[in-house]
Design a protein around this motif. Structure first.
Motif: not given
Length: 388
Positions: A322-333
């Motif tokens: 979690y950032g500042l109102g943003l989520v860093h999502v890890h993808s399979s690719c």
């Protein structure tokens, strides 16, 4: 589903690491499914797990916007989800609020390192809560330790009854709440541990941020969101509900929630209890436009955007940050994907934007309530982001 993943009604729904690949073949080989066909297969799988309807909006800088859907938007009529359906976007609202806050930082009107007490004296106090120890950054990143007014003590949403709030526990009207009343509920509860290196998701943080925006600008946060984001980006199908507004404007699916073993239509209702933590309405296309613009740097300076992307681990996903109102999502690719996501009784949304501007939003007309349905929804987003 673990208790930590079900803890708040305004849950963050993020993409998981599973993708479908498609390979080219010659005339004599059996054709592999197209990327959209593979995505559709995953979309159909969601509706086989108790979710009435699912809609995926994909906005590609090269191909424009296209819509895929499965299931039904209305279980009484069998009608599908309209292509331009509005939906309650839950905690995606937080990304709009965070953007306004960062714009105010850019303008020199807010300081991320300043305490809440400096801007809102006497608001965060009592039962061990101390606004002088909570910074604006802490609110944005969920490192404040403030207890969630919706789910005190880590209770599951179906069991939550803080104060007079009865969200997702009754078919009776919830009632109307002001931001101050919501924060007062939170202040009646002791804070949790405030770890600066780990986010503990709490809707209270973003209700306080909405109050802070109003204090600094002299206008309600909803008006600031409208004039600073919605109008400039021409998000014609995005809005913050007015006081006491219960209907969803324009085309929309019916929203459902399971209560007492029955699936109940919860489309209409006063969502003042969600406020700046999750009350907004939008289409998938508008959400794609917003997140793409934000990640391009169209809404905040590059310095502020870099701060929004400074993340810590958080309690809603072991692989995401979690950032500042943003989520860093890890993808399979291996793509770097940024977004947020949200759940509110009747609707769930998830998605994100990659470095090339590909944006996707998945909308469901029922919050996934099982581990299997959560995983299935995540596979849709991942398949769309990782399709060839």
């Amino acid at each position: 589903m673990t208790a930590s993943r079900r803890r708040a009604v305004l849950a963050v729904t993020t993409a998981a690491a599973i993708a479908l690949g498609a390979t080219a073949c010659g005339d004599t080989a059996q054709s592999a499914p197209s990327p959209d066909a593979a995505i559709q297969q995953e979309l159909d799988a969601v509706t086989e797990l108790g979710i009435p309807g699912a809609q995926l909006v994909v906005t590609d800088p090269d191909r424009g916007t296209r819509v895929l859907r499965a299931g039904t938007g209305n279980t009484a009529t069998g009608d599908p989800i309209p292509d331009d359906a509005r939906a309650r976007i839950g905690s995606n609202t937080k990304a709009f609020v965070a953007t306004v806050v960062m714009q105010l930082v850019d303008e020199g009107r807010l300081d991320l390192a300043a305490s809440v007490e400096q801007y809102l004296p006497g608001i965060v106090t009592g039962n061990g809560n101390d606004g002088s120890r909570v910074t604006v950054r802490d609110l944005l990143q969920h490192t404040s330790g403030l207890t969630d007014y919706l789910a005190p003590g880590g209770a599951k949403p179906e069991d939550v009854k803080p104060g007079q709030l009865q969200i997702a526990t009754s078919t009776e009207p919830v009632g109307h709440y002001t931001p101050a009343e919501l924060v007062k509920i939170a202040m009646s509860l002791p804070p949790g541990p405030a770890a600066k290196d780990e986010a503990t998701y709490s809707n209270t943080n973003y209700v306080v941020l909405g109050m802070l925006v109003e204090k600094v600008t002299g206008r309600p946060a909803a008006e600031e969101i409208t004039t600073r984001i919605i109008d400039p980006l021409e998000l014609k199908d995005t809005y913050f509900p007015g006081s006491g507004e219960t209907q969803i404007r324009g085309p929309h699916a019916r929203g459902y929630h399971r209560m007492g073993g029955q699936q109940v239509d919860v489309t209409e209702g006063d969502v003042s209890w969600a406020d700046t933590a999750g009350a907004m309405v939008a289409t998938g296309a508008d959400l794609n436009t917003f997140f793409a613009a934000l990640l391009r740097g169209d809404l905040v300076s590059q310095d502020r955007l870099a701060e929004m992307k400074h993340t810590v681990p958080f309690d809603r996903g072991p692989k995401d940050e979690y950032g500042l109102g943003l989520v860093h999502v890890h993808s399979s690719c291996g793509k770097e994907i940024w977004g947020h996501g949200g759940g509110i009784p009747g609707f769930a949304t998830s998605g994100g934007v990659d470095a090339n501007g590909l944006a996707v939003t998945l909308t469901l007309n029922h919050i996934p309530m099982s581990e299997d349905s959560v995983d299935a929804a995540q596979r849709v987003v991942d398949a769309a982001m990782c399709a060839d």
